[in-house]
Design a protein around this motif. Structure first.
Motif, PDB file in Angstrom:
ATOM      1  N   ILE A   1     -13.290  -6.004  -1.243  1.00 15.17           N
ATOM      2  CA  ILE A   1     -11.918  -5.613  -1.581  1.00 15.17           C
ATOM      3  C   ILE A   1     -11.915  -4.721  -2.815  1.00 15.17           C
ATOM      4  N   SER A   2     -12.698  -5.097  -3.810  1.00 17.16           N
ATOM      5  CA  SER A   2     -12.781  -4.307  -5.034  1.00 17.16           C
ATOM      6  C   SER A   2     -13.283  -2.901  -4.744  1.00 17.16           C
ATOM      7  N   LYS A   3     -14.301  -2.799  -3.919  1.00 18.23           N
ATOM      8  CA  LYS A   3     -14.850  -1.487  -3.557  1.00 18.23           C
ATOM      9  C   LYS A   3     -13.821  -0.673  -2.767  1.00 18.23           C
ATOM     10  N   PHE A   4     -13.106  -1.334  -1.858  1.00 21.49           N
ATOM     11  CA  PHE A   4     -12.057  -0.655  -1.102  1.00 21.49           C
ATOM     12  C   PHE A   4     -10.992  -0.088  -2.036  1.00 21.49           C
ATOM     13  N   LEU A   5     -10.556  -0.894  -2.997  1.00 20.60           N
ATOM     14  CA  LEU A   5      -9.545  -0.429  -3.945  1.00 20.60           C
ATOM     15  C   LEU A   5     -10.053   0.748  -4.774  1.00 20.60           C
ATOM     16  N   GLU A   6     -11.306   0.659  -5.197  1.00 24.36           N
ATOM     17  CA  GLU A   6     -11.887   1.754  -5.975  1.00 24.36           C
ATOM     18  C   GLU A   6     -11.930   3.038  -5.155  1.00 24.36           C
ATOM     19  N   ARG A   7     -12.401   2.948  -3.918  1.00 20.46           N
ATOM     20  CA  ARG A   7     -12.466   4.138  -3.052  1.00 20.46           C
ATOM     21  C   ARG A   7     -11.080   4.666  -2.720  1.00 20.46           C
ATOM     22  N   SER A   8     -10.141   3.762  -2.479  1.00 18.96           N
ATOM     23  CA  SER A   8      -8.769   4.192  -2.185  1.00 18.96           C
ATOM     24  C   SER A   8      -8.161   4.922  -3.371  1.00 18.96           C
ATOM     25  N   ASN A   9      -8.393   4.390  -4.565  1.00 17.49           N
ATOM     26  CA  ASN A   9      -7.898   5.065  -5.767  1.00 17.49           C
ATOM     27  C   ASN A   9      -8.549   6.431  -5.929  1.00 17.49           C
ATOM     28  N   ASP A  10      -9.863   6.514  -5.708  1.00 18.66           N
ATOM     29  CA  ASP A  10     -10.562   7.802  -5.803  1.00 18.66           C
ATOM     30  C   ASP A  10      -9.967   8.814  -4.825  1.00 18.66           C
ATOM     31  N   TYR A  11      -9.686   8.357  -3.604  1.00 17.41           N
ATOM     32  CA  TYR A  11      -9.114   9.246  -2.599  1.00 17.41           C
ATOM     33  C   TYR A  11      -7.737   9.753  -3.041  1.00 17.41           C
ATOM     34  N   GLU A  12      -6.882   8.852  -3.473  1.00 14.85           N
ATOM     35  CA  GLU A  12      -5.530   9.240  -3.884  1.00 14.85           C
ATOM     36  C   GLU A  12      -5.562  10.184  -5.080  1.00 14.85           C
ATOM     37  N   ILE A  13      -6.457   9.921  -6.012  1.00 14.68           N
ATOM     38  CA  ILE A  13      -6.586  10.780  -7.194  1.00 14.68           C
ATOM     39  C   ILE A  13      -7.028  12.179  -6.786  1.00 14.68           C
ATOM     40  N   ALA A  14      -8.033  12.264  -5.916  1.00 12.83           N
ATOM     41  CA  ALA A  14      -8.503  13.569  -5.443  1.00 12.83           C
ATOM     42  C   ALA A  14      -7.420  14.276  -4.631  1.00 12.83           C
ATOM     43  N   PHE A  15      -6.718  13.542  -3.780  1.00 11.17           N
ATOM     44  CA  PHE A  15      -5.657  14.095  -2.952  1.00 11.17           C
ATOM     45  C   PHE A  15      -4.567  14.722  -3.806  1.00 11.17           C
TER      46      PHE A  15
END
Length: 92
Positions: A44-58
């Protein structure tokens, strides 16, 4: 006789250090020792980190999302993801 303890504020919680490696969560002003994480916690932690990275890049923002071993990270990640999802819904 009942012993009462002073309830901590969020600021006091962030500064709290009992000299051990025990991690605590703050519940209604009281420190609750956290159990060791499981595989699902890490996922879950990794998912949240990747999701945040995606949104930030987007959004082309100069922000960073990093997995820390502080309970606040999850709350901030959840807030960011919820805010982003709500904004996407409102904008569509």
């Amino acid at each position: 006789m009942t012993a009462t303890t002073k309830k901590l504020t969020f600021a006091e919680y962030l500064l709290y250090n009992d000299g051990t490696n025990t991690q605590y969560e703050l519940v209604d002003g009281e420190l609750i020792p956290m159990s060791l994480s499981t595989l699902s916690h890490g996922s879950i932690s990794k998912f949240l980190e990747r999701s945040n990275d995606y949104e930030i890049a987007f959004r082309s923002k100069n922000w960073t999302a990093q997995k820390f071993s502080v309970g606040v990270y999850f709350l901030l990640s959840l807030w960011l993801l919820t805010t982003v999802r709500v904004n996407q819904y409102v904008e569509s």
